[in-house]
Scaffold this motif. Structure first.
Motif, mmCIF file in Angstrom:
data_model
loop_
_atom_site.group_PDB
_atom_site.id
_atom_site.type_symbol
_atom_site.label_atom_id
_atom_site.label_comp_id
_atom_site.label_asym_id
_atom_site.label_seq_id
_atom_site.Cartn_x
_atom_site.Cartn_y
_atom_site.Cartn_z
ATOM 1 N N UNK A 1 -15.925 -2.627 2.637
ATOM 2 C CA UNK A 1 -14.608 -1.708 2.285
ATOM 3 C C UNK A 1 -14.066 -2.486 1.081
ATOM 4 N N UNK B 1 -9.646 1.089 -3.673
ATOM 5 C CA UNK B 1 -8.634 1.354 -4.783
ATOM 6 C C UNK B 1 -8.029 0.569 -5.421
ATOM 7 N N UNK C 1 -5.780 -4.863 6.126
ATOM 8 C CA UNK C 1 -5.749 -3.440 6.404
ATOM 9 C C UNK C 1 -4.170 -3.113 7.071
ATOM 10 N N UNK C 2 -3.796 -1.960 6.921
ATOM 11 C CA UNK C 2 -2.833 -1.540 7.814
ATOM 12 C C UNK C 2 -2.899 -0.575 9.062
ATOM 13 N N UNK D 1 -11.080 -2.184 6.909
ATOM 14 C CA UNK D 1 -11.730 -1.041 7.396
ATOM 15 C C UNK D 1 -11.003 -0.592 8.620
ATOM 16 N N UNK D 2 -10.418 -1.185 9.378
ATOM 17 C CA UNK D 2 -9.712 -0.531 10.655
ATOM 18 C C UNK D 2 -8.580 0.102 10.355
ATOM 19 N N UNK D 3 -7.969 0.172 8.991
ATOM 20 C CA UNK D 3 -6.780 0.845 9.167
ATOM 21 C C UNK D 3 -6.529 1.837 7.858
ATOM 22 N N UNK D 4 -5.416 1.992 7.407
ATOM 23 C CA UNK D 4 -5.159 3.249 6.462
ATOM 24 C C UNK D 4 -5.155 2.797 5.127
ATOM 25 N N UNK E 1 -1.758 0.454 13.162
ATOM 26 C CA UNK E 1 -0.651 0.918 13.978
ATOM 27 C C UNK E 1 -1.173 1.215 15.528
ATOM 28 N N UNK E 2 -0.150 0.959 16.434
ATOM 29 C CA UNK E 2 1.129 0.493 16.489
ATOM 30 C C UNK E 2 1.384 -0.908 15.999
ATOM 31 N N UNK F 1 1.118 -1.333 0.067
ATOM 32 C CA UNK F 1 0.195 -0.049 -0.178
ATOM 33 C C UNK F 1 0.840 1.292 0.065
#
Lengths: 266, 266
Positions: free
Chosen positions: B264, B222, B197-198, B214-217, B200-201, B172
């Motif tokens: 998502x 896309x 999904x990505x 959906x939990x990440x960035x 952090x931490x 990503x």
């Protein structure tokens, strides 16, 4: 002497002790961080360094362009670098804005704010140095992930105003890094060279797991030879974020760092 | 139905229960892992999947080419994929050999061993799928860090024998990934699309911190649109390594995953 001690390598060493300790070892350059400099006092820090024959090779850090007051804060950082006589202000671009998934947008914003800041840096005799950070920091610390991206962002500006940082820890995995270093040389963009080694397993949060020179998997000497071949003659800053190193007394940490630097970088 | 459940997403769910649970939700594809397949028995697993109307969309994983017996082990992995009717064997290249700093050498070895294995895969009707892993795994799990590298390694071989995996979690951050997905489409190399999904931490060791969709960035949609535009019509495997998800009962984890997938990815 090309060695420069980035202050974060010996993070718990108080500035007056660090200055004495560096001078005792014949070190002539240090990279400083804004927070401890502010704590000690900007003018006082500048005098302390001069009194011990220490050049401030860089100030860390500006950037974090996703934040609302980024422009004002970066102007202050430029002024601080100028006051310290630091030729280079390291820029860590910052991550995605809260809740955002718009990586392209965040990257565009970095380019826009650097365009705003570059002339101000030039007026102060400070060079902005865009530092690509390892892609594992892309969401929360730095959307600039490769040397090529950093060079592309720098390209529209005079090389005296905007350059790049090559840090082995962040770039060692990139198959294009050698081409990027050569390009940085040809275009006069190589503002700073920093070294740390790559060790695993990474710690939680992946911030404090950088390796002492020689403990990890990076061919550090190949990097040093590549920046030399690209015409870089500036300082080589050792910047290691590592809990074990921070637990050592400053003088011992510096001694170890100098010894490993001679063994694995020079 | 393009959704496929990669078995590692519900790692603690026993295969017979997983097969029943997937069939109950109308799932038609699963990605399997060699170790649990071996534990259940290869032929038995194949029959179990067929009995529940489940296609094996991929087998994870071959690769780890730095190991001494890599060729023999990868031939066995190809045979296992063929026995399961899995069209794709995911290859995770492996890291640097013990004590080595020769990244170029490790990358060359990956290309050499894939060249050795490609015809064998072709004879078995299995496609090797080179999976670039996030650069944070470069030293210890996968020296193939970008889609472009994977495509370059695949290029000399027939597309029916060697393709690539596009996994959102690993790619990503890469500014070149859209160009790479288009290239993979044009050259017929897009063997598998995986999503996670990505967030952090990152946890210690950075292996189990993948985020629920959906939990990440990551702009997952896309990516899905990009692989669609590149002509990919195959399964979309959800592969999430996450301790919290593993602590959930299999049916609940699957239900959550399906719901997030609709929200998502589709």
């Amino acid at each position: 002497m090309r060695f420069s001690l980035n202050q974060w390598t010996t993070r718990t060493w108080r500035l007056p002790d660090l200055a004495i300790g560096c001078a005792a070892e014949g070190v002539t350059g240090v990279g400083l961080w804004r927070e401890p400099v502010a704590d000690h006092g900007l003018a006082r820090t500048g005098k302390l360094m001069r009194d011990h024959g220490l050049a401030v090779t860089s100030l860390c850090r500006g950037g974090f362009f996703q934040e609302r007051d980024a422009l004002a804060d970066n102007r202050r950082a430029i002024e601080e670098a100028a006051a310290l006589g630091a030729p280079v202000l390291c820029l860590v671009a910052g991550g995605l804005p809260d809740g955002s998934r718009d990586l392209d947008g965040a990257r565009s914003r970095v380019a826009e704010l650097i365009a705003e800041l570059a002339p101000y840096a030039g007026e102060h005799g400070v060079r902005l140095a865009i530092e690509p950070l390892h892609p594992m920091y892309c969401s929360d610390r730095c959307v600039v992930s490769t040397l090529r991206q950093a060079l592309d962002i720098a390209a529209p500006h005079p090389p005296s105003q905007v350059g790049v940082v090559v840090d082995t820890y962040h770039l060692w995995w990139d198959p294009d890094v050698w081409e990027g270093i050569a390009r940085a040389g040809v275009t006069g963009r190589l503002a700073l060279f920093q070294v740390a080694d790559w060790v695993t397993p990474l710690p939680e949060g992946v911030l404090t797991g950088r390796g002492m020179l020689g403990d990890g998997r990076i061919d550090l000497r190949r990097f040093r030879a590549a920046v030399d071949a690209a015409g870089y003659t500036g300082p080589i800053e050792v910047e290691i974020f590592n809990e074990e190193l921070w637990a050592m007394p400053g003088p011992s940490a510096l001694e170890l760092t100098l010894s490993r630097f001679a063994q694995h970088v020079l």
